[in-house]
Structures are given as C-alpha cells and as structure tokens.
Enzyme design. Structure first.
Site, mmCIF file in Angstrom:
data_model
loop_
_atom_site.group_PDB
_atom_site.id
_atom_site.type_symbol
_atom_site.label_atom_id
_atom_site.label_comp_id
_atom_site.label_asym_id
_atom_site.label_seq_id
_atom_site.Cartn_x
_atom_site.Cartn_y
_atom_site.Cartn_z
ATOM 1 N N HIS A 46 2.324 7.003 6.123
ATOM 2 C CA HIS A 46 1.540 6.072 5.297
ATOM 3 C C HIS A 46 0.495 6.754 4.427
ATOM 4 C CE1 HIS A 46 -1.304 6.630 8.630
ATOM 5 N NE2 HIS A 46 -2.238 6.312 7.757
HETATM 6 C C1 UD1 Z 1 -6.139 3.274 5.076
HETATM 7 C C2 UD1 Z 1 -7.016 4.513 5.048
HETATM 8 C C3 UD1 Z 1 -6.287 5.673 5.704
HETATM 9 C C4 UD1 Z 1 -5.822 5.315 7.096
HETATM 10 C C5 UD1 Z 1 -5.010 4.038 7.045
HETATM 11 C C6 UD1 Z 1 -4.690 3.612 8.461
HETATM 12 C C7 UD1 Z 1 -8.498 4.614 3.088
HETATM 13 C C8 UD1 Z 1 -8.746 5.250 1.774
HETATM 14 N N1 UD1 Z 1 -7.321 4.888 3.667
HETATM 15 O O1 UD1 Z 1 -4.995 3.558 4.286
HETATM 16 O O2 UD1 Z 1 -7.183 6.774 5.804
HETATM 17 O O3 UD1 Z 1 -5.042 6.365 7.584
HETATM 18 O O4 UD1 Z 1 -5.766 2.998 6.413
HETATM 19 O O5 UD1 Z 1 -3.604 2.770 8.542
HETATM 20 O O6 UD1 Z 1 -9.337 3.891 3.570
HETATM 21 N N2 UD1 Z 1 -1.601 -3.559 2.936
HETATM 22 C C9 UD1 Z 1 -1.010 -4.725 3.347
HETATM 23 N N3 UD1 Z 1 -1.536 -5.350 4.442
HETATM 24 C C10 UD1 Z 1 -2.592 -4.895 5.124
HETATM 25 C C11 UD1 Z 1 -3.199 -3.713 4.697
HETATM 26 C C12 UD1 Z 1 -2.693 -3.055 3.588
HETATM 27 O O7 UD1 Z 1 -0.039 -5.188 2.751
HETATM 28 O O8 UD1 Z 1 -3.001 -5.529 6.123
HETATM 29 C C13 UD1 Z 1 -1.016 -2.835 1.796
HETATM 30 C C14 UD1 Z 1 -1.595 -3.241 0.442
HETATM 31 O O9 UD1 Z 1 -0.567 -3.204 -0.490
HETATM 32 C C15 UD1 Z 1 -2.572 -2.121 0.162
HETATM 33 C C16 UD1 Z 1 -1.915 -0.922 0.809
HETATM 34 O O10 UD1 Z 1 -1.262 -1.440 1.954
HETATM 35 O O11 UD1 Z 1 -2.783 -1.933 -1.220
HETATM 36 C C17 UD1 Z 1 -2.878 0.163 1.220
HETATM 37 O O12 UD1 Z 1 -3.934 -0.350 2.034
HETATM 38 P P1 UD1 Z 1 -5.380 0.353 2.081
HETATM 39 O O13 UD1 Z 1 -6.223 -0.316 3.082
HETATM 40 O O14 UD1 Z 1 -5.915 0.491 0.715
HETATM 41 O O15 UD1 Z 1 -5.073 1.832 2.552
HETATM 42 P P2 UD1 Z 1 -4.116 2.385 3.677
HETATM 43 O O16 UD1 Z 1 -2.970 3.038 3.011
HETATM 44 O O17 UD1 Z 1 -3.850 1.326 4.670
HETATM 45 N N1 UDP Z 2 -0.432 2.559 15.552
HETATM 46 C C1 UDP Z 2 0.060 1.374 16.079
HETATM 47 N N2 UDP Z 2 1.208 0.854 15.535
HETATM 48 C C2 UDP Z 2 1.882 1.449 14.524
HETATM 49 C C3 UDP Z 2 1.369 2.664 14.002
HETATM 50 C C4 UDP Z 2 0.198 3.192 14.517
HETATM 51 O O1 UDP Z 2 -0.503 0.823 17.011
HETATM 52 O O2 UDP Z 2 2.909 0.902 14.073
HETATM 53 C C5 UDP Z 2 -1.674 3.125 16.117
HETATM 54 C C6 UDP Z 2 -1.527 4.524 16.662
HETATM 55 O O3 UDP Z 2 -1.014 4.506 17.966
HETATM 56 C C7 UDP Z 2 -2.943 5.049 16.579
HETATM 57 C C8 UDP Z 2 -3.476 4.373 15.318
HETATM 58 O O4 UDP Z 2 -2.643 3.240 15.088
HETATM 59 O O5 UDP Z 2 -3.706 4.623 17.683
HETATM 60 C C9 UDP Z 2 -3.383 5.326 14.155
HETATM 61 O O6 UDP Z 2 -3.620 4.658 12.969
HETATM 62 P P1 UDP Z 2 -2.939 5.043 11.594
HETATM 63 O O7 UDP Z 2 -1.748 5.898 11.814
HETATM 64 O O8 UDP Z 2 -2.758 3.786 10.836
HETATM 65 O O9 UDP Z 2 -4.115 5.819 10.840
HETATM 66 P P2 UDP Z 2 -4.686 7.302 10.866
HETATM 67 O O10 UDP Z 2 -4.883 7.717 12.272
HETATM 68 O O11 UDP Z 2 -3.731 8.159 10.106
HETATM 69 O O12 UDP Z 2 -5.957 7.174 10.098
#
Ligand code: UD1
Ligand code: UDP
Length: 358
Positions: free
Chosen positions: A203
C-alpha cells in the site's frame, strides 16, 4: 492530568490499543479520530476487536491530497484542543494524522508525546519520513521503540525527553495472539493450510503510485505459482484499477484477493504463512515477532533489526528479485525480540506520562 490522543489510520488503532488500556487506569483520555481511514475494514473493525474506547471526537476529514488532508486535520484538531485544554497530546507513528496532531498541539503550547519516535528510512521522498522527522522535532516526549531509534534522535541533536520503551506493536501482538488463535476462522474461510501459502500486503505510495513498480510486484505474485493471500488496501485497489491490473490479478488462479482483514485474522494469516511479502512497516515487525521470513517490497526499511538478524530481505519492486526471494530466501538466524522491548512498552510510556509537569 488530561491527555488527548490523536489517531486516524489503521496502524494507529493497533498501536494505541495497549497504551490506552494502561493510560485509562490513571488519567482521563480523550480520543480524537481524524477520519483519515473510514471504511469498516480499515477502521471500525479495529475498535471492535481491540476494545479501543470510542473516539470522543470524530473529525471526518477523509481522503485527499497531503496538503488538503493535513491542513483540514490541523484546523479541526486545533478546535478540539482549544476547547479541551489538555496537558499533553499523544500521537503515534508517521501518518498525516500524526503530524497534524503534533503541529496543532505545539502551536498551542501544549506538550507533545510521540510513540514510535526516532524511526528513519533516510528517504525523504516517503511521506512517512517527512511526518516522522517533523513530529520528532516538535515533541517533548519521544518514546523510542528500539536502540536504533534512540541513536537516530541523538544524531539529529534530540537528546532530551527521549525514552527507550520498546515497541507497542509487540505489546499488542503478545496480548492478542491467543485471542486470535481462539477466535479467528480465516484459514478455514479461505481454505488455507498452515505454512502452505504466502501472505502479501502492498500500500505504500512509492509502490502504488508508480505503474511500473506496481505491475512488477503483482506480476511476481502471479508468476510465483505459489498460493498467495493478498488483502488489498483501498489505495492499492484504486491504482490497480487505474492501471488496468486488477482483473488480471482477480483471474490468477494462485492469488486470493480479499478486502483488508481485521487484526485478529491478520495475526493468524501472518503466523501461518510460509513467507510474507509486504511494504508495510507494521507487518515487517509482526513477521519478525512471529518468526516468519519477510520479503520487503522496498529499497529501505526503518526496521533495520529485522534485516540485520536475517529475517527480512529488501527486494524493492524488482520482479526477478521478488521471485528469487520467494524461492530461496531463508532466515539465517534467531529472532531477538528483546530488541523491541519486553512487551511492556505501554506501561513504560504511561509511567513517563504520569510524571509530566502540568
Ligand atoms: C496512510 C499513511 C501510511 C500508512 C497507511 C496505513 C499517510 C501519508 N500515509 O496511507 O503511512 O502506512 O495509511 O494503512 O498518512 N481509502 C479508502 N478508504 C479508507 C481509507 C483510504 O478508500 O478508509 C483510499 C482513498 O482512495 C485514499 C487512499 O485510500 O485516497 C489513500 O488513503 P490515505 O489515508 O491518504 O493514505 P494511505 O495510503 O492509507
Ligand atoms: N493489518 C490488518 N489487516 C490488513 C493489513 C494490515 O489488520 O489487511 C494490520 C497489521 O497486522 C499491522 C497494521 O495493520 O498491525 C499495519 O498497518 P499498515 O500496514 O496499514 O500500515 P504501516 O504499518 O505500513 O504504516
């Protein structure tokens, strides 16, 4: 003592769960949820499974560009802080919600505590790196999970207020692994046998926002011939569709695409996987804690201990490297989980917060 906790994204719900459980034994905790993540499986499922207290304020910021998202959060968090007048604001990790919470607080002269301080990938093109560096430099209390993190802070001249506590994600895992074993039915639901499949998550922006990298990664999944479970982050679904890669992946016989799974199911998928492929920070650590070999789809990691101990290999988005690691990568040593603390990081954090000057 009044503590305001600011969270908003999936990994922050996991990180806050053990800390909140301890903190509430001592203080009033008010939870602000920025609304950065909002889908049921990115958000509510964690509150339900980890018994996290309901947010007192749900700001509903949602998705957008970095400027929009961080700016909206900053404005809305500020409004709550002005009203609540906390003694301390607690932020976690490295997302836009982390930075917005820290900035809103410091400008109001409210003390900031950062859980997971001092992590560095040394790659400023990663949004997470910018968020971490800025948050650390405005924090009064810096809770470092590892010795490496403490050293990184020292190297940037941050010496005061640094506490080596261990990693709260290790606390969370130890607390929940038995609960997961008893309650999760995911292996049965997906028809998986232990140690016969690979688990994948992707992601991070550097992989999803670049067509060549994402294509190379998913082609490796398909060509590996291994059974691969791939719970897909909504960001990745969006880009796979934009690049026209989603259908091919759906058709591949060896790839099981699912929605993101809840934490308990994730722990079971991780524990029983033969190997894990990921660009997640949290998942790299969990693989290490559970002694599952990890293939990291990045060029750099902030969790260097997992690589140094031979349980994690960095392959970037290079298809051939990914395929080779799937075939050949075997851990060379033990896991030394003490490097991430003793499972009581949350208690150590609460102990420091108890003594914060008001
Ligand atoms: C964010 C964090 C990243 C973290 C990740 C964990 C930042 C800059 N990035 O990335 O460090 O690893 O969360 O998962 O804060 N979206 C949905 N539904 C949701 C959430 C997001 O559809 O509930 C989609 C939207 O299209 C959105 C995209 O995902 O534009 C990205 O979401 P965003 O919260 O901006 O960043 P992440 O990629 O989730
Ligand atoms: N996680 C989860 N379900 C998923 C993917 C990740 O519960 O489908 C959990 C994972 O076990 C860990 C946390 O989410 O505890 C990590 O978050 P993510 O990978 O979204 O973000 P990052 O750690 O890269 O910021």
């Amino acid at each position: 003592m009044k503590v305001v906790t600011v969270v908003g994204a999936r990994p922050q719900f996991v990180k806050m769960a053990p800390v909140s459980r301890v903190l509430r034994g001592y203080f009033d905790e008010i939870v602000i949820h920025t609304g950065q993540h909002y889908d049921y499986e990115m958000n509510r499922v964690f509150f339900e499974q980890l018994n996290i207290p309901e947010p007192d304020y749900y700001l509903g910021v949602g998705s957008g560009t970095h400027g929009y998202q961080t700016g909206e959060m900053l404005k809305r968090i500020e409004g709550v802080l002005v009203k609540e007048k906390p003694d301390l604001v607690l932020v976690y990790g490295d997302t836009n919600s982390t930075l917005a919470g820290a900035l809103a607080a410091v400008k109001l002269h409210i003390k900031v505590a950062h859980v997971e301080a001092g992590l560095r990938s040394f790659d400023r093109r990663m949004p997470e790196e910018v968020n971490r560096v800025l948050t650390d430099h405005v924090s009064d209390y810096l809770f470092a999970p590892t010795e490496t993190a403490v050293k990184n802070l020292h190297n940037e001249g941050i010496k005061e207020g640094v506490y080596l506590t261990g990693d709260v994600m290790y606390d969370a895992l130890l607390y929940n692994i038995e609960i997961a074993r008893k309650n999760s039915k995911i292996l049965k639901e997906l028809g998986l046998r232990p140690k016969s499949y690979l688990l994948a998550t992707v992601h991070r922006a550097e992989n999803t926002d670049d067509k060549d990298r994402l294509e190379s990664i998913v082609s490796a999944f398909v060509e590996s011939g291994e059974e691969i479970v791939f719970p897909v982050h909504p960001r990745t679904v969006k880009f796979l569709r934009v690049y026209g890669l989603y259908e091919g992946l759906e058709r591949a016989d060896n790839v099981i695409l699912t929605k993101p799974v809840g934490y308990l199911d994730m722990l079971m998928l991780e524990k029983n996987a033969k190997k894990i492929l990921t660009d997640s920070g949290g998942v790299q650590k969990e693989a290490y804690f559970l002694k599952v070999p990890c293939i990291t789809l990045r060029e750099r990691t902030e969790w260097v201990e997992t690589v140094e101990d031979g349980w994690n290999v960095l392959v970037g988005a290079d298809k051939e490297k990914i395929l080779r690691a799937v075939r050949e990568f075997e851990p060379s040593g033990e896991t030394y989980t003490y490097k991430f603390g003793d499972g009581r990081a949350s208690e150590k954090i609460a102990e420091v917060i108890k003594n914060v000057d008001r």
